[in-house]
Enzyme design. Structure first.
Site, PDB file in Angstrom:
ATOM      1  CB  VAL A  33      19.157   8.861   6.835  1.00  0.00           C
ATOM      2  CG1 VAL A  33      20.448   8.129   7.156  1.00  0.00           C
ATOM      3  CG2 VAL A  33      18.198   8.802   8.012  1.00  0.00           C
ATOM      4  N   PRO A 192      32.571  40.694  15.833  1.00  0.00           N
ATOM      5  CG  PRO A 192      30.253  40.886  15.723  1.00  0.00           C
ATOM      6  CD  PRO A 192      31.380  39.952  15.389  1.00  0.00           C
ATOM      7  CG  ASP A 215      43.539  45.242  16.160  1.00  0.00           C
ATOM      8  OD1 ASP A 215      44.708  45.566  16.338  1.00  0.00           O
ATOM      9  OD2 ASP A 215      42.975  45.227  15.050  1.00  0.00           O
ATOM     10  CE  LYS A 237      46.724  49.247  27.409  1.00  0.00           C
ATOM     11  NZ  LYS A 237      46.307  47.893  27.812  1.00  0.00           N
ATOM     12  N   GLY A 268      39.518  42.780  15.243  1.00  0.00           N
ATOM     13  CA  GLY A 268      38.069  42.912  15.388  1.00  0.00           C
ATOM     14  C   GLY A 268      37.359  42.704  14.058  1.00  0.00           C
ATOM     15  N   GLY A 269      36.188  42.084  14.100  1.00  0.00           N
ATOM     16  CA  GLY A 269      35.393  41.910  12.883  1.00  0.00           C
ATOM     17  C   GLY A 269      36.099  41.033  11.882  1.00  0.00           C
ATOM     18  CG  MET A 352      36.562  53.450  11.984  1.00  0.00           C
ATOM     19  SD  MET A 352      38.182  53.239  11.236  1.00  0.00           S
ATOM     20  CE  MET A 352      37.753  52.753   9.583  1.00  0.00           C
ATOM     21  N   GLY A 381      27.775  46.956  19.086  1.00  0.00           N
ATOM     22  CA  GLY A 381      26.843  45.898  18.705  1.00  0.00           C
ATOM     23  C   GLY A 381      27.356  44.518  19.102  1.00  0.00           C
TER      24      GLY A 381
HETATM   25  N1  SAH Z   1      37.498  45.030  10.877  1.00  0.00           N
HETATM   26  C1  SAH Z   1      36.396  45.582  11.646  1.00  0.00           C
HETATM   27  C2  SAH Z   1      36.273  47.079  11.501  1.00  0.00           C
HETATM   28  C3  SAH Z   1      37.484  47.835  11.983  1.00  0.00           C
HETATM   29  S1  SAH Z   1      37.291  49.585  11.896  1.00  0.00           S
HETATM   30  C4  SAH Z   1      35.094  44.860  11.248  1.00  0.00           C
HETATM   31  O1  SAH Z   1      35.074  44.153  10.237  1.00  0.00           O
HETATM   32  O2  SAH Z   1      34.121  44.975  11.998  1.00  0.00           O
HETATM   33  C5  SAH Z   1      36.639  49.922  13.489  1.00  0.00           C
HETATM   34  C6  SAH Z   1      35.205  50.369  13.375  1.00  0.00           C
HETATM   35  O3  SAH Z   1      34.351  49.239  13.271  1.00  0.00           O
HETATM   36  C7  SAH Z   1      34.668  51.103  14.580  1.00  0.00           C
HETATM   37  O4  SAH Z   1      35.024  52.454  14.560  1.00  0.00           O
HETATM   38  C8  SAH Z   1      33.184  50.921  14.386  1.00  0.00           C
HETATM   39  O5  SAH Z   1      32.711  51.779  13.383  1.00  0.00           O
HETATM   40  C9  SAH Z   1      33.102  49.529  13.851  1.00  0.00           C
HETATM   41  N2  SAH Z   1      32.859  48.531  14.895  1.00  0.00           N
HETATM   42  C10 SAH Z   1      33.661  47.542  15.291  1.00  0.00           C
HETATM   43  N3  SAH Z   1      33.056  46.771  16.221  1.00  0.00           N
HETATM   44  C11 SAH Z   1      31.836  47.310  16.413  1.00  0.00           C
HETATM   45  C12 SAH Z   1      30.710  46.955  17.221  1.00  0.00           C
HETATM   46  N4  SAH Z   1      30.743  45.914  18.043  1.00  0.00           N
HETATM   47  N5  SAH Z   1      29.597  47.718  17.144  1.00  0.00           N
HETATM   48  C13 SAH Z   1      29.548  48.770  16.315  1.00  0.00           C
HETATM   49  N6  SAH Z   1      30.559  49.137  15.523  1.00  0.00           N
HETATM   50  C14 SAH Z   1      31.692  48.416  15.561  1.00  0.00           C
END
Ligand code: SAH
Length: 434
Positions: A33, A192, A215, A237, A268-269, A352, A381
């Site tokens: 606790v 991701p 993105d 786009k 992304g990511g 990439m 992924g």
């Molecule tokens: N900022 C992102 C990467 C951008 S570069 C990050 O941190 O994840 C874009 C590349 O990320 C793609 O060409 C691929 O290699 C990878 N990527 C992004 N999402 C992905 C996913 N869901 N599964 C596998 N590779 C991924």
């Protein structure tokens, strides 16, 4: 909610928020606790003393780091002298009663984990959302309090309540600032692909945004949740080449923010892993627009993880290296030292790199990486489209081509690839995982 207390029917509570910064708080007890109570006290800036013969490892770590003071013995009434507030977190009712009695005598409010009816104060169920703190009491029923708190937390997270975004950082003396009209930009990592893998903070800021610049790799479901009045700019786009498009995006961020908007740049990511987040930050800074960065779960770690590949593993890999494979190894403009990577024994993650996979694998082999090194390609992924292909390094390019993999995908090379599977599926061939 707080009008009737079970066992204290008809009692009206008087809610307050304690401002504990720099004030002494006593916690009696060093078990589970107490472990749960101490972080919020520290977060409020309290000087926390814990009196208990023993501590849980987590509390012990707080004491070792000097964040709490540990009195390694049983409670004495004089421990309360100079305290503003006391949390009793012991199971033994007699010991708890002794603290209560001493606190009552000194008129120090006392929370009791063992018996809330014997306490002089209750702690509410709490959720925090930027500047807002919501505290719920269930009239003596902690489950009711938690249920109400959870419902409000979900509303806040979905942007359904009119909670103002936090004030931008102070902009005094900045000539670019209009009369309080300048907005701000948040560079937010969306994770991701699985919409649940955005951070709590990222999701909150997204719900507060006036403009979202997204993105291509951003999970669509996150955009689906935006309020109808939010302006959504699809950065993928923008009809120019990559560098012109980047200038265009920078301009959009700066223009909208200067017009007073709160702009979320969703990437992304993680925004700084091959995400050009740094360029956007510099462009905003040059224009006097304040920027917040919210890191994200990067695909370079998450895509291997959901394919059953830990990027490090004890006794197997003490390093992982993330590189971009958008240029082939022999390209004049490549900044990647492929011969050096071929000599590493740890994990190599290539983003990439699908298009250049044959050239990348060949370069690694040519510069000395063993042909039987386990490798995998993970496409999309963490999403419904996830596919995983495993093969030895010498055969990975062919296996990925045969399986018809497409971007986005990461290549993983190293013994970690087979560490959880024992290598039994290292033969070429596609398989779904997830
Ligand atoms: N900022 C992102 C990467 C951008 S570069 C990050 O941190 O994840 C874009 C590349 O990320 C793609 O060409 C691929 O290699 C990878 N990527 C992004 N999402 C992905 C996913 N869901 N599964 C596998 N590779 C991924």
């Amino acid at each position: 909610m707080s009008a009737t207390a079970g066992g204290n029917a008809g009692e009206n509570l008087y809610p307050v928020a304690l401002r504990l910064a720099g004030r002494r708080v006593l916690v009696v007890g060093g078990g589970a606790v107490a472990t749960r109570r101490v972080p919020a006290l520290l977060d409020a800036g309290a000087r926390v003393d814990v009196v208990a013969p023993e501590l849980t490892p987590a509390l012990r770590a707080q004491a070792d780091a000097g964040r709490v003071r540990w009195l390694a013995r049983r409670f004495r009434p004089t421990d309360l002298d100079g305290a503003w507030f006391v949390q009793v977190a012991v199971d033994d009712p007699e010991a708890a009663e002794a603290v209560s009695a001493a606190a009552l005598e000194r008129r120090i409010f006392c929370v009791r984990a063992d018996d809330r009816h014997a306490a002089t104060a209750w702690t509410p169920a709490v959720t925090r959302h930027g500047p807002v703190t919501v505290a719920a009491l269930g009239g003596g029923d902690p489950h009711l309090a938690v249920a109400v708190r959870d419902a409000i937390r979900d509303l806040l997270a979905a942007g359904a309540l009119p909670v103002a975004a936090p004030e931008p950082a102070s902009r005094a003396g900045d000539p670019a600032a209009g009369a309080g009209a300048v907005g701000r930009v948040a560079l937010v990592g969306s994770g991701p692909g699985d919409p649940e893998l955005i951070t709590v903070k990222g999701r909150r800021l997204l719900a507060e945004a006036d403009v979202v610049v997204a993105d291509r790799l951003v999970p669509g479901l996150l955009l689906d949740e935006l309020r109808p009045d939010v302006e959504l700019v699809d950065a993928s786009k923008i009809p120019y080449g990559p560098s012109r498009a980047q200038e265009e995006i920078n301009e959009i961020l700066v223009d909208r923010a200067r017009a007073g908007a709160f702009v979320v740049r969703l990437k992304g990511g993680d925004p700084y892993v091959f995400g050009r987040g740094g360029e956007e930050l510099l462009a905003c800074a040059a224009a006097g627009v304040p920027v917040t960065v919210v890191p994200g779960v990067t695909s370079s770690i998450a895509a291997p993880a959901v394919a059953g590949i830990p990027v490090t593993h004890r006794g197997v890999a003490h390093e992982f290296t993330v590189v971009s494979g958008h240029l082939p190894p022999e390209h004049a403009a490549s900044l990647v030292d492929w011969p050096a990577l071929a000599r590493l024994r740890g994990t190599l993650v290539v983003l990439m790199g699908l298009k250049n996979l044959p050239a990348i694998a060949a370069a690694l082999l040519r510069h000395g990486r063993a042909p039987e090194t386990p490798a995998a390609v993970v496409q999309e992924g963490t999403t419904g489209g996830q596919r995983v292909v495993r093969a030895a390094l010498a055969g990975i390019a062919e296996a990925a081509r045969e399986a018809g993999l497409r971007p986005p995908a990461v290549l993983v090379v190293g013994d970690v690839v087979s560490v959880l599977t024992g290598g039994e599926d290292a033969a070429p061939g596609a398989r779904h995982a997830g």
